[in-house]
Design an enzyme around this catalytic site. Structure first.
Site, PDB file in Angstrom:
ATOM      1  N   LYS A  87       0.851  -1.194   0.000  1.00  0.00           N
ATOM      2  CA  LYS A  87       0.000   0.000   0.000  1.00  0.00           C
ATOM      3  C   LYS A  87       0.887   1.245   0.000  1.00  0.00           C
ATOM      4  O   LYS A  87       1.724   1.424   0.899  1.00  0.00           O
ATOM      5  CB  LYS A  87      -0.885  -0.035   1.250  1.00  0.00           C
ATOM      6  CG  LYS A  87      -2.205   0.654   1.104  1.00  0.00           C
ATOM      7  CD  LYS A  87      -3.058   0.334   2.316  1.00  0.00           C
ATOM      8  CE  LYS A  87      -4.371   1.070   2.282  1.00  0.00           C
ATOM      9  NZ  LYS A  87      -5.103   0.929   3.542  1.00  0.00           N
TER      10      LYS A  87
HETATM   11  C1  E4P Z   1      -8.232   2.192   3.207  1.00  0.00           C
HETATM   12  O1  E4P Z   1      -7.638   1.207   2.860  1.00  0.00           O
HETATM   13  C2  E4P Z   1      -8.228   2.732   4.557  1.00  0.00           C
HETATM   14  O2  E4P Z   1      -7.671   1.792   5.435  1.00  0.00           O
HETATM   15  C3  E4P Z   1      -9.584   2.999   5.099  1.00  0.00           C
HETATM   16  O3  E4P Z   1     -10.608   2.561   4.267  1.00  0.00           O
HETATM   17  C4  E4P Z   1      -9.760   4.331   5.727  1.00  0.00           C
HETATM   18  O4  E4P Z   1     -11.059   4.415   6.256  1.00  0.00           O
HETATM   19  P1  E4P Z   1     -11.503   5.506   7.326  1.00  0.00           P
HETATM   20  O5  E4P Z   1     -11.731   6.778   6.599  1.00  0.00           O
HETATM   21  O6  E4P Z   1     -12.763   4.944   7.895  1.00  0.00           O
HETATM   22  O7  E4P Z   1     -10.361   5.625   8.314  1.00  0.00           O
END
Ligand code: E4P
Length: 217
Positions: A87
């Site tokens: 990522k």
């Molecule tokens: C994406 O991979 C992130 O981990 C995640 O979806 C962020 O979500 P949030 O806005 O609920 O923290």
């Protein structure tokens, strides 16, 4: 449409996996911290633990923000397990890292995407997944689902292979709307998946079937 769960909580991952409809897991440094997982070795071990629970892709985020550091971390992460997807944040060196990984056949998830332009760059760099954060856009009075629709339209125009991973999904209607718009994947909390099960007519109908069965026996 693939369903990923967005957590580093092993119990929740096991519960989602037991439903039989889970295709993978996304994590981020905040989700790791929430579970009290800190220190490089513990974090790496936690990724391996997650991979042993699920069969699909597990996104593991780099911490470095420079190209050299992201490459070093990403290469280390993919050595952990074949299910790991690196990522990478949507910043200038992140874009270069996406291209580097893509050229080497290493799968990536481009994270922190909030605009169509960023999604276009991620696809051009060969990202495996692009993660538009729909919930965080909604939080600031901007239509997150509209971004999914725009990315779908542009990716289809050019037949980009990058999969649209609707991230920051907060609830069940997000899942349904993302499915209607053609997102390839969604990642959200377990509750957003379990919410799909619910319908009062199902509960009423089942109660009646069981009551009628009891009458005849
Ligand atoms: C994406 O991979 C992130 O981990 C995640 O979806 C962020 O979500 P949030 O806005 O609920 O923290």
């Amino acid at each position: 449409m693939k369903f990923f769960i967005d957590t580093a909580n092993l119990d929740q991952i096991k519960e989602a996996q037991a439903l039989g409809v889970l295709d993978g897991v996304t994590t981020n440094p905040s989700l790791m911290a929430k579970e009290g997982i800190s220190g490089k070795n513990n974090i790496l071990k936690h990724y391996v633990d997650i991979c042993s629970i699920v069969e699909g892709d597990v996104s593991a985020e780099v911490i470095a923000t420079d190209l050299e550091g992201m490459i070093k971390e990403g290469e280390e992460l993919v050595e952990l397990h074949e299910q790991i997807v690196v990522k990478v944040p949507m910043i200038k060196d992140g874009l270069k890292a996406l291209k580097y990984f893509s050229d080497k056949g290493i799968r990536t998830n481009c994270t922190l995407v909030f605009s169509l332009g960023q999604a276009l760059l991620a696809a051009k760099a060969g990202a495996t997944y692009v993660s538009p954060f729909i919930g965080r856009l909604d939080d600031i009075s901007t239509d997150g689902l509209n971004l999914i629709a725009e990315i779908r339209h542009v990716y289809d125009n050019y037949a980009f292979d990058t999969q649209i991973l609707a991230a920051s999904v907060r609830h069940t209607m997000h899942v349904i709307d993302c499915a209607k718009l053609g997102a390839d994947v969604m990642t959200g909390p377990l509750s957003s998946i379990e919410g799909l099960l619910k319908h009062p007519l199902t509960d009423i109908g089942l109660a009646k079937f069981l009551a009628d069965y009891q009458k005849g026996n």
